[in-house]
Write an enzyme that holds these catalytic residues in place. Structure first.
Site, PDB file in Angstrom:
ATOM      1  N   GLY A   1      16.605  -1.238 -52.158  1.00  0.00           N
ATOM      2  CA  GLY A   1      17.401  -0.322 -51.335  1.00  0.00           C
ATOM      3  C   GLY A   1      18.231  -1.635 -50.493  1.00  0.00           C
TER       4      GLY A   1
ATOM      5  N   GLU B   1      20.197  -6.297 -47.214  1.00  0.00           N
ATOM      6  CA  GLU B   1      19.472  -5.223 -49.158  1.00  0.00           C
ATOM      7  C   GLU B   1      17.626  -6.439 -49.195  1.00  0.00           C
ATOM      8  OE1 GLU B   1      21.616  -5.056 -52.479  1.00  0.00           O
ATOM      9  OE2 GLU B   1      20.889  -4.086 -53.222  1.00  0.00           O
TER      10      GLU B   1
ATOM     11  N   ASP C   1      11.805  -0.366 -33.422  1.00  0.00           N
ATOM     12  CA  ASP C   1      11.989   0.081 -33.927  1.00  0.00           C
ATOM     13  C   ASP C   1      11.299   1.276 -34.922  1.00  0.00           C
ATOM     14  OD1 ASP C   1      14.434   1.534 -35.437  1.00  0.00           O
ATOM     15  OD2 ASP C   1      14.656   0.324 -36.504  1.00  0.00           O
TER      16      ASP C   1
HETATM   17  N1  LIG Z   1       7.576  -4.700 -47.676  1.00  0.00           N
HETATM   18  C1  LIG Z   1       8.109  -3.782 -48.840  1.00  0.00           C
HETATM   19  N2  LIG Z   1       7.773  -2.879 -50.342  1.00  0.00           N
HETATM   20  C2  LIG Z   1       8.159  -2.361 -50.421  1.00  0.00           C
HETATM   21  N3  LIG Z   1       9.895  -1.564 -49.994  1.00  0.00           N
HETATM   22  C3  LIG Z   1      10.228  -2.323 -49.005  1.00  0.00           C
HETATM   23  C4  LIG Z   1       9.769  -3.472 -47.982  1.00  0.00           C
HETATM   24  N4  LIG Z   1      10.682  -3.116 -47.537  1.00  0.00           N
HETATM   25  C5  LIG Z   1      11.781  -2.345 -47.472  1.00  0.00           C
HETATM   26  N5  LIG Z   1      10.999  -1.995 -48.370  1.00  0.00           N
HETATM   27  C6  LIG Z   1      12.284  -0.782 -49.137  1.00  0.00           C
HETATM   28  O1  LIG Z   1      13.636  -1.108 -49.018  1.00  0.00           O
HETATM   29  C7  LIG Z   1      14.858  -0.298 -48.820  1.00  0.00           C
HETATM   30  C8  LIG Z   1      15.435  -0.648 -47.646  1.00  0.00           C
HETATM   31  O2  LIG Z   1      14.672  -1.611 -47.090  1.00  0.00           O
HETATM   32  P1  LIG Z   1      15.238  -1.202 -45.305  1.00  0.00           P
HETATM   33  O3  LIG Z   1      14.411  -1.968 -44.627  1.00  0.00           O
HETATM   34  O4  LIG Z   1      16.931  -2.821 -45.495  1.00  0.00           O
HETATM   35  O5  LIG Z   1      16.166   0.249 -45.437  1.00  0.00           O
HETATM   36  P2  LIG Z   1      15.538   0.485 -43.978  1.00  0.00           P
HETATM   37  O6  LIG Z   1      14.503   1.169 -42.698  1.00  0.00           O
HETATM   38  O7  LIG Z   1      16.322   1.842 -43.866  1.00  0.00           O
HETATM   39  O8  LIG Z   1      17.018   0.444 -42.787  1.00  0.00           O
HETATM   40  P3  LIG Z   1      17.025  -0.170 -41.517  1.00  0.00           P
HETATM   41  O9  LIG Z   1      16.012  -0.149 -40.909  1.00  0.00           O
HETATM   42  O10 LIG Z   1      17.939  -1.822 -41.585  1.00  0.00           O
HETATM   43  O11 LIG Z   1      18.713   0.955 -41.087  1.00  0.00           O
HETATM   44  C9  LIG Z   1      13.649   1.424 -47.965  1.00  0.00           C
HETATM   45  O12 LIG Z   1      13.339   1.880 -48.996  1.00  0.00           O
HETATM   46  C10 LIG Z   1      12.497   0.381 -47.554  1.00  0.00           C
HETATM   47  O13 LIG Z   1      11.666   1.422 -47.943  1.00  0.00           O
END
Ligand SMILES: Nc1ncnc2c1ncn2[C@@H]1O[C@H](COP(=O)(O)OP(=O)(O)OP(=O)(O)O)[C@@H](O)[C@H]1O
Length: 541
Positions: free
Chosen positions: A24, A30, A139
């Site tokens: 995602g 990403e 956050d």
């Molecule tokens: N360590 C991880 N294991 C599994 N999935 C993950 C992990 N880190 C992030 N993801 C998944 O990847 C996707 C993108 O994560 P990201 O943190 O970039 O998004 P976000 O928290 O929605 O964005 P942001 O906080 O930057 O606005 C999300 O669906 C998140 O759950």
């Protein structure tokens, strides 16, 4: 926010990691599922867009924050393994957590209330560890919580420690991601400074969401959301929505969403315990039924930990999350100490009053991206412990009107007994020895109209008292712009508030009025009463 649209073609390798698929995309870059061949494990890699981490300073900050997060080790925190650079792309390597985002679980109502409480309690367990190590998340939001389910067992893990706040094109004009704004604590909005209590406030917002499926402070633009966070109580929860949890949840919500950080739970551990105490599986009925049941055990409860108090019938209407007005001491303490009793007393009282009155209205002017505040945080007097919640402009009432709490309360259905707002201090009658200023200060947040009526009478009795004058002004100003403030000044002046004339006559205030008139022509509703103007007005006095 769980965005899933990749921004760039998927790379095959990032550093030494083989990319398997995209998980995602978020505001900063990403996230990929990848394979670390050397150890044969799967990892999640978060790339940081070059536009986000531009320059050595930003890169250094990311590195430091990743290193700090990497030192944390707790089952409820996603472990950070590595931080590196591939070409001009920085990336963070972390534990891959299967399961779902809490955001998706809330959206689909996939968990029972008691399970949501357990998730949030585990989030608090993780936060406790981080806070003890001097790290604030800043956050916390459902998209940053991963939840693994294995039959009845649940494991929650907090992601994204210290790596979230930067500006890029997908951010709003204020430099803050829309989704994130909803979880910001009032003091963070006012002063740009987050503490452990700010993380706990965010847990409170998630709690409200988990229980109702809705955000407590909603709006279709950033300004509205921020304004509500700082100034308004969340809408009361429909009692019928709650099943399988203890009525103590009212007390927890009240406390964790208090505008004043000092009124919140003081540690994540404390909040975790309170959440777990609410998920007693013996509570299977609605909250109303449970409340009735509790009332039959009133005597026993009275000896409990003091978080829930049953009122003798007829009780005050229940409020699920009314604002926690700061106690008199807290608000009085927000006034700067006068340099001399006479000389600066008026200025200081006005400063405090302006702070009280304007904290909600000017909230968005003080917003800064947390990573790089453009101005120092507002002084205590401009960021009072409890912002007056009634921000709607309106004339001073002839007499007492319903309190802010009463306005926020749901129409109470007939019930045998109901919980009153939990904090004993709020339920107590004012002490007989209380000075008028203290009493009015205490009333400001809970019932500004009553505060105005009492302050007016007090000013008439003690015309030279600058503190009372300031309080009267604070009680009168329930708008959010210079024009509303002008109206309050005129009214206050008519009632003998001498400093009101000084403010009206000051050049900065006149300039603010002129600027607002100009803005209104192109942008009806625009408000001009930023912190800078307040400072200039006060400096001119
Ligand atoms: N360590 C991880 N294991 C599994 N999935 C993950 C992990 N880190 C992030 N993801 C998944 O990847 C996707 C993108 O994560 P990201 O943190 O970039 O998004 P976000 O928290 O929605 O964005 P942001 O906080 O930057 O606005 C999300 O669906 C998140 O759950």
């Amino acid at each position: 926010m769980g965005k899933t649209t990749p921004r760039t073609p998927m790379p095959t390798m990032i550093g030494k990691y083989e990319v398997i698929r995209s998980l995602g995309a978020g505001a900063m870059g990403e996230v990929f599922l990848a394979h670390q061949a050397a150890i044969g494990r799967e990892v999640a890699i978060k790339t940081i867009l070059p536009t986000v981490a531009r320059g050595e300073e930003a890169e250094g900050r990311f590195r430091r924050e990743a290193a700090a997060a990497g030192r944390l080790s707790h089952p409820n925190l996603v472990t950070v393994f590595d931080f590196d650079k591939d070409g001009d792309t920085l990336f963070l390597v972390m534990e891959y957590v299967k399961g779902d985002d809490l955001e998706a679980l809330v959206r689909t109502r996939a968990l029972a209330h008691a399970q949501f409480l357990e998730v949030l309690a585990q989030v608090c367990d993780g936060l406790e560890h981080a806070h003890r190590n001097g790290i604030i998340h800043r956050d916390i939001k459902p998209a940053n919580v991963r939840v693994l389910r294995d039959g009845q067992r649940i494991l929650a893990k907090v992601m994204d420690f210290g790596i979230a706040r930067v500006e890029d094109s997908s951010l709003t004009a204020t430099g803050i991601v829309m989704g994130t704004v909803s979880y910001m604590a009032p003091e963070y909005i006012r002063g740009g400074h987050a503490t452990a209590q700010s993380d706990l406030f965010a847990v409170g917002v998630m709690l409200y969401e988990c229980l109702t499926g809705r955000k407590p402070f909603a709006g279709d633009n950033t300004t509205t959301i921020l304004f509500k966070i700082v100034s308004e109580p969340p809408p009361p929860i429909d009692l019928g929505e709650l099943r399988g949890i203890s009525p103590r949840i009212r007390a927890v919500l009240d406390r964790v969403l208090a505008k004043d950080p000092a009124a919140r739970f003081q540690t994540a551990d404390e909040l975790a315990k309170a959440l777990r105490a609410c998920k007693d599986p013996s509570w299977t009925g609605t909250l109303d039924e449970a409340t009735a049941l509790i009332s039959r055990h009133q005597a026993a409860l009275a000896q409990d930990d003091g978080t829930v108090r049953m009122a003798p019938p007829p009780a005050a209407p229940a409020t699920v999350a009314a604002p926690a007005p700061a106690g008199p001491t807290a608000q009085v303490a927000a006034l700067p100490a006068p340099a001399s009793p006479e000389g600066h007393a008026g200025r200081n009282a006005v400063l405090g009053a302006l702070g009280l009155a304007a904290a909600g209205g000017i909230a968005w002017f003080t917003l800064r991206p947390a990573a790089a505040p453009a101005t120092p945080p507002a002084p205590a007097a401009l960021a009072p412990a409890g912002a007056a919640p009634a921000a709607r402009p309106g004339p001073e009432p002839a007499g007492p009107a319903p309190s802010a709490k009463a306005e926020a309360a749901p129409a109470p259905p007939p019930a045998p007994a109901r919980a009153v707002p939990p904090e004993p201090a709020r339920a107590e009658a004012p002490r007989p020895a209380e000075s008028p200023a203290r009493r009015i200060t205490g009333l400001l947040a809970a019932d500004p109209r009553q505060a105005a009526a009492e302050a007016k009478a007090a000013v008439a009795q003690d015309p030279g008292n600058a503190e009372l004058q300031g309080l009267y002004l604070a009680a009168l100003y329930r708008g959010r712009n210079a024009w509303d403030f002008e109206k309050a000044l005129v009214r206050a002046q008519g009632a003998g508030v001498t400093v009101a004339r000084m403010i009206s006559a000051s050049a900065p205030f006149k300039a603010a009025m002129a600027e607002e008139s100009r803005l209104q022509k192109t942008n009806p509703g625009a408000a001009v009463l930023p912190e800078e103007v307040l400072r200039k007005v006060l400096d001119a006095l």
